[in-house]
Design a protein around this motif. Sequence first.
Motif, PDB file in Angstrom:
ATOM      1  N   LEU A  57       0.778  -1.183   0.049  1.00 19.83           N
ATOM      2  CA  LEU A  57       0.065   0.002   0.100  1.00 19.83           C
ATOM      3  C   LEU A  57       0.759   1.415  -0.182  1.00 19.83           C
ATOM      4  CD1 LEU A  57      -2.799  -1.187   2.439  1.00 19.83           C
ATOM      5  CD2 LEU A  57      -2.981  -0.916  -0.031  1.00 19.83           C
ATOM      6  N   LEU A  58       2.119   1.376   0.701  1.00 17.37           N
ATOM      7  CA  LEU A  58       2.750   2.644   0.891  1.00 17.37           C
ATOM      8  C   LEU A  58       4.031   2.518   0.223  1.00 17.37           C
ATOM      9  CD1 LEU A  58       1.878   3.222   4.852  1.00 17.37           C
ATOM     10  CD2 LEU A  58       0.741   4.238   2.629  1.00 17.37           C
ATOM     11  N   GLY A  59       4.475   1.249  -0.086  1.00 14.92           N
ATOM     12  CA  GLY A  59       5.764   1.117  -0.822  1.00 14.92           C
ATOM     13  C   GLY A  59       7.096   0.898   0.313  1.00 14.92           C
ATOM     14  N   MET A  60       6.669   0.954   1.423  1.00 17.45           N
ATOM     15  CA  MET A  60       7.805   0.782   2.452  1.00 17.45           C
ATOM     16  C   MET A  60       7.201  -0.075   3.529  1.00 17.45           C
ATOM     17  SD  MET A  60       8.287   4.256   4.695  1.00 17.45           S
ATOM     18  CE  MET A  60       8.251   5.292   3.222  1.00 17.45           C
ATOM     19  N   PRO A  61       7.893  -1.059   4.185  1.00 14.91           N
ATOM     20  CA  PRO A  61       7.374  -1.630   5.558  1.00 14.91           C
ATOM     21  C   PRO A  61       7.480  -0.780   6.530  1.00 14.91           C
ATOM     22  CG  PRO A  61       9.541  -2.595   4.905  1.00 14.91           C
ATOM     23  CD  PRO A  61       8.955  -1.638   3.795  1.00 14.91           C
ATOM     24  N   LEU A  62       6.416  -0.774   7.607  1.00 15.01           N
ATOM     25  CA  LEU A  62       6.554   0.004   8.746  1.00 15.01           C
ATOM     26  C   LEU A  62       6.276  -0.875   9.941  1.00 15.01           C
ATOM     27  CD1 LEU A  62       3.833   3.087   7.703  1.00 15.01           C
ATOM     28  CD2 LEU A  62       6.324   3.078   7.644  1.00 15.01           C
ATOM     29  N   PHE A  63       6.220  -1.941   9.995  1.00 18.62           N
ATOM     30  CA  PHE A  63       6.146  -2.911  11.136  1.00 18.62           C
ATOM     31  C   PHE A  63       7.549  -3.586  10.973  1.00 18.62           C
ATOM     32  CE2 PHE A  63       1.894  -1.822  12.102  1.00 18.62           C
ATOM     33  CZ  PHE A  63       1.283  -1.608  10.654  1.00 18.62           C
ATOM     34  N   PHE A  64       7.962  -3.944  12.315  1.00 15.41           N
ATOM     35  CA  PHE A  64       8.979  -5.003  12.468  1.00 15.41           C
ATOM     36  C   PHE A  64       8.293  -6.408  12.734  1.00 15.41           C
ATOM     37  CE2 PHE A  64      10.674  -1.007  13.657  1.00 15.41           C
ATOM     38  CZ  PHE A  64      11.745  -0.906  12.942  1.00 15.41           C
ATOM     39  N   TYR A  65       8.984  -7.374  12.237  1.00 11.25           N
ATOM     40  CA  TYR A  65       8.350  -8.867  12.684  1.00 11.25           C
ATOM     41  C   TYR A  65       9.365  -9.229  13.593  1.00 11.25           C
ATOM     42  CZ  TYR A  65      12.221  -9.833   9.414  1.00 11.25           C
ATOM     43  OH  TYR A  65      13.215  -9.923   8.384  1.00 11.25           O
ATOM     44  N   GLN A  66       8.856 -10.470  14.549  1.00 10.37           N
ATOM     45  CA  GLN A  66       9.639 -11.154  15.549  1.00 10.37           C
ATOM     46  C   GLN A  66       9.592 -12.620  15.130  1.00 10.37           C
ATOM     47  OE1 GLN A  66       7.170  -9.976  18.790  1.00 10.37           O
ATOM     48  NE2 GLN A  66       8.114  -8.006  19.402  1.00 10.37           N
ATOM     49  N   HIS A  67      10.675 -13.239  15.456  1.00  9.20           N
ATOM     50  CA  HIS A  67      10.733 -14.663  15.260  1.00  9.20           C
ATOM     51  C   HIS A  67      10.321 -15.275  16.618  1.00  9.20           C
ATOM     52  CE1 HIS A  67      12.106 -14.495  11.355  1.00  9.20           C
ATOM     53  NE2 HIS A  67      13.262 -13.593  11.728  1.00  9.20           N
ATOM     54  N   GLY A  68       9.673 -16.284  16.648  1.00  9.97           N
ATOM     55  CA  GLY A  68       9.334 -17.022  18.053  1.00  9.97           C
ATOM     56  C   GLY A  68       8.899 -18.349  17.640  1.00  9.97           C
ATOM     57  N   ILE A  69       7.894 -18.867  18.724  1.00  9.39           N
ATOM     58  CA  ILE A  69       7.146 -20.087  18.264  1.00  9.39           C
ATOM     59  C   ILE A  69       5.726 -19.738  18.650  1.00  9.39           C
ATOM     60  CG2 ILE A  69       9.126 -21.665  19.088  1.00  9.39           C
ATOM     61  CD1 ILE A  69       8.040 -21.838  21.775  1.00  9.39           C
ATOM     62  N   LYS A  70       4.713 -20.468  18.008  1.00  7.61           N
ATOM     63  CA  LYS A  70       3.389 -20.192  18.242  1.00  7.61           C
ATOM     64  C   LYS A  70       2.982 -21.574  18.606  1.00  7.61           C
ATOM     65  CE  LYS A  70      -0.692 -18.792  15.887  1.00  7.61           C
ATOM     66  NZ  LYS A  70      -1.227 -18.222  14.501  1.00  7.61           N
ATOM     67  N   CYS A  71       2.020 -21.794  19.703  1.00  5.06           N
ATOM     68  CA  CYS A  71       1.312 -22.866  20.036  1.00  5.06           C
ATOM     69  C   CYS A  71       0.156 -23.326  19.054  1.00  5.06           C
ATOM     70  CB  CYS A  71       0.564 -22.589  21.484  1.00  5.06           C
ATOM     71  SG  CYS A  71      -0.106 -24.215  22.017  1.00  5.06           S
ATOM     72  N   ARG A  72       0.144 -24.462  18.535  1.00  5.81           N
ATOM     73  CA  ARG A  72      -0.879 -24.945  17.661  1.00  5.81           C
ATOM     74  C   ARG A  72      -2.296 -25.285  18.494  1.00  5.81           C
ATOM     75  NH1 ARG A  72       3.026 -29.104  14.964  1.00  5.81           N
ATOM     76  NH2 ARG A  72       4.293 -27.674  13.567  1.00  5.81           N
ATOM     77  N   ASP A  73      -2.034 -25.355  19.879  1.00  2.27           N
ATOM     78  CA  ASP A  73      -3.254 -25.775  20.637  1.00  2.27           C
ATOM     79  C   ASP A  73      -4.077 -24.263  20.752  1.00  2.27           C
ATOM     80  OD1 ASP A  73      -2.981 -28.248  20.407  1.00  2.27           O
ATOM     81  OD2 ASP A  73      -1.765 -28.516  22.349  1.00  2.27           O
ATOM     82  N   CYS A  74      -3.446 -23.264  21.541  1.00  3.10           N
ATOM     83  CA  CYS A  74      -4.021 -22.245  22.394  1.00  3.10           C
ATOM     84  C   CYS A  74      -3.674 -20.887  21.319  1.00  3.10           C
ATOM     85  CB  CYS A  74      -3.365 -22.016  23.647  1.00  3.10           C
ATOM     86  SG  CYS A  74      -2.001 -21.525  23.868  1.00  3.10           S
ATOM     87  N   GLY A  75      -2.797 -21.049  20.257  1.00  4.55           N
ATOM     88  CA  GLY A  75      -2.241 -19.767  19.465  1.00  4.55           C
ATOM     89  C   GLY A  75      -1.377 -18.808  20.138  1.00  4.55           C
ATOM     90  N   HIS A  76      -0.994 -19.070  21.301  1.00  5.88           N
ATOM     91  CA  HIS A  76       0.060 -18.201  22.127  1.00  5.88           C
ATOM     92  C   HIS A  76       1.303 -18.030  21.158  1.00  5.88           C
ATOM     93  CE1 HIS A  76       1.754 -16.303  25.341  1.00  5.88           C
ATOM     94  NE2 HIS A  76       2.671 -17.044  25.421  1.00  5.88           N
ATOM     95  N   PHE A  77       1.574 -16.893  21.115  1.00  2.50           N
ATOM     96  CA  PHE A  77       2.965 -16.642  20.566  1.00  2.50           C
ATOM     97  C   PHE A  77       4.051 -16.360  21.571  1.00  2.50           C
ATOM     98  CE2 PHE A  77       6.225 -13.563  18.716  1.00  2.50           C
ATOM     99  CZ  PHE A  77       6.946 -14.576  17.756  1.00  2.50           C
ATOM    100  N   GLN A  78       5.278 -16.752  21.356  1.00  4.49           N
ATOM    101  CA  GLN A  78       6.424 -16.760  22.404  1.00  4.49           C
ATOM    102  C   GLN A  78       7.484 -16.214  21.692  1.00  4.49           C
ATOM    103  OE1 GLN A  78       6.453 -20.144  24.880  1.00  4.49           O
ATOM    104  NE2 GLN A  78       8.804 -19.954  25.252  1.00  4.49           N
ATOM    105  N   LYS A  79       8.056 -15.165  21.876  1.00  4.92           N
ATOM    106  CA  LYS A  79       9.567 -14.715  21.551  1.00  4.92           C
ATOM    107  C   LYS A  79      10.395 -15.685  22.062  1.00  4.92           C
ATOM    108  CE  LYS A  79      11.007 -10.626  21.303  1.00  4.92           C
ATOM    109  NZ  LYS A  79      11.428  -9.359  21.736  1.00  4.92           N
TER     110      LYS A  79
END
Length: 136
Positions: A109-131
Amino acid sequence: MLVTVARFSFPYEAQIAKARLESEGISAFIADEHTVNMQWLYSNAMGGVRLQVSESDLDKAHEILNQDRSNLVDQELGCDGERKCESCSSRNIEPFTKGKKPAFLVFLLLGMPLFFYQHGIKCRDCGHFQKLNNHK
């Protein structure tokens, strides 16, 4: 003739795999590394960074890359290798990159990313994200 043995989303992953193959005596080459470094959002559209080997080394390269050596990392770090969800204690977890899709949409949309992404793990059961900043 060179053939693609593996594809990766990020160039550093391909470099690690290349080093692994070369440590076993297999010459390897990385294709599209610089393109993805310049425009990382194109990685999925291009099929990722390609790791290539000679056709005669293909079977041995597959065998080497498919070896699970994660226990060696856990031993080196002194952890038990049994990660679990902080929220529900489930061991049904997967590697996950949080924020990659919104960054891509903002880039479109804007031609530049404004968000930073984070690597981690995600629970397949409850969906919780953990860095991943600690060794649990």
